[in-house]
Scaffold this motif. Sequence first.
Motif, PDB file in Angstrom:
ATOM      1  N   ARG A  44      -5.137   5.173   1.503  1.00  0.00           N
ATOM      2  CA  ARG A  44      -4.409   4.095   1.030  1.00  0.00           C
ATOM      3  C   ARG A  44      -4.844   3.492  -0.404  1.00  0.00           C
ATOM      4  N   ILE A  45      -3.660   3.160  -1.346  1.00  0.00           N
ATOM      5  CA  ILE A  45      -4.016   2.476  -2.516  1.00  0.00           C
ATOM      6  C   ILE A  45      -2.894   1.667  -2.856  1.00  0.00           C
ATOM      7  N   ARG A  46      -3.186   0.632  -3.540  1.00  0.00           N
ATOM      8  CA  ARG A  46      -2.140  -0.313  -3.806  1.00  0.00           C
ATOM      9  C   ARG A  46      -1.122   0.038  -5.009  1.00  0.00           C
ATOM     10  N   LEU A  77     -14.876   4.422   1.319  1.00  0.00           N
ATOM     11  CA  LEU A  77     -14.918   4.669   2.728  1.00  0.00           C
ATOM     12  C   LEU A  77     -14.743   3.101   3.492  1.00  0.00           C
ATOM     13  N   CYS A  78     -13.573   3.023   3.908  1.00  0.00           N
ATOM     14  CA  CYS A  78     -13.555   1.633   4.707  1.00  0.00           C
ATOM     15  C   CYS A  78     -13.455   1.833   6.138  1.00  0.00           C
ATOM     16  N   ALA A  79     -13.991   3.080   6.530  1.00  0.00           N
ATOM     17  CA  ALA A  79     -14.138   3.325   8.207  1.00  0.00           C
ATOM     18  C   ALA A  79     -15.001   4.210   8.208  1.00  0.00           C
ATOM     19  N   LYS A  80     -15.851   4.202   9.409  1.00  0.00           N
ATOM     20  CA  LYS A  80     -16.938   5.128   9.682  1.00  0.00           C
ATOM     21  C   LYS A  80     -16.274   6.596   9.858  1.00  0.00           C
ATOM     22  N   PRO A  81     -16.716   7.494   9.193  1.00  0.00           N
ATOM     23  CA  PRO A  81     -16.313   8.752   9.652  1.00  0.00           C
ATOM     24  C   PRO A  81     -16.608   9.078  10.885  1.00  0.00           C
ATOM     25  N   MET A  87      -8.955   4.328  -4.371  1.00  0.00           N
ATOM     26  CA  MET A  87      -8.345   4.683  -3.276  1.00  0.00           C
ATOM     27  C   MET A  87      -9.277   4.285  -2.044  1.00  0.00           C
ATOM     28  N   ARG A  88      -8.628   3.982  -1.103  1.00  0.00           N
ATOM     29  CA  ARG A  88      -9.447   3.572   0.143  1.00  0.00           C
ATOM     30  C   ARG A  88      -9.148   4.592   1.349  1.00  0.00           C
ATOM     31  N   ASP A 129       1.007  -1.240  -0.159  1.00  0.00           N
ATOM     32  CA  ASP A 129      -0.017  -0.067   0.138  1.00  0.00           C
ATOM     33  C   ASP A 129       1.147   1.316   0.112  1.00  0.00           C
ATOM     34  N   VAL A 130       0.542   2.193  -0.714  1.00  0.00           N
ATOM     35  CA  VAL A 130       0.970   3.600  -0.388  1.00  0.00           C
ATOM     36  C   VAL A 130       0.114   4.219   0.403  1.00  0.00           C
TER      37      VAL A 130
END
Length: 224
Positions: free
Chosen positions: A182-184, A156-160, A113-114, A23-24
């Motif tokens: 994060r992005i691969r 969105l991988c987490a609740k804001p 992008m995550r 991940d970057v």
Amino acid sequence: MPFAWFWFSVAAIILLTAVCSSDVVVRGRYRRVGADDEAELEIRALYGLIRRRSVVKAFDWSWSGTEFLVKRGQQGVAHIDRDDVERFFRNTRVALRLTFHLTDVVKRLTARMRLTEWEWHTVIGLRDAFWTAMLTGAAWSLQAGLTGFLSHRLRLCAKPVLRVEPLFGSSVFKTNLTFTARIRAGLLLLAGLSMFGRILRVRGGIEGWVKLLTKPDKAEPQRT
């Protein structure tokens, strides 16, 4: 000899797979307390082997005549005039012209992008209760609106976590924004290859990009 090349190829494939699977990570933080600002941006890649961090403290934005001043505390003052702004937009237009459908690459990349962290906490207080309530509602609308916009552009991988707290009877303003995206690395590599192919589809694209990236930042004064 062929046996050695076999293991070399296997090692190269494993290394390339590990790099593309990493991940970057882009982590940013902005905090303002009263008139004091602090911003931080950190980029990590290759499992933390590559790391870049930039911190700006106590900067202020003001417009003086035709010049935009960016004050960075003891680090000096950067001047951004109208020519700098026009040059930025001009270079952006040139980049779009030299790349076939560049916006498609950007949209597809941002869609992959995550966003794994998004926390925004604001405290607002005025001595007048009415205006405190008004500004609190405006701040909440701004935070919720920006979060909704990002939810349609990123994954969105987490609740804001959004909080706006009114502080009646006191004159105070504090805001603290923290995010992690994060992005691969493999997706960035594919995007780079796709962009290179799109540049080749435009006549003079390679030469134009070389001139765009190598020309000096400041335009030379015109001779009379």
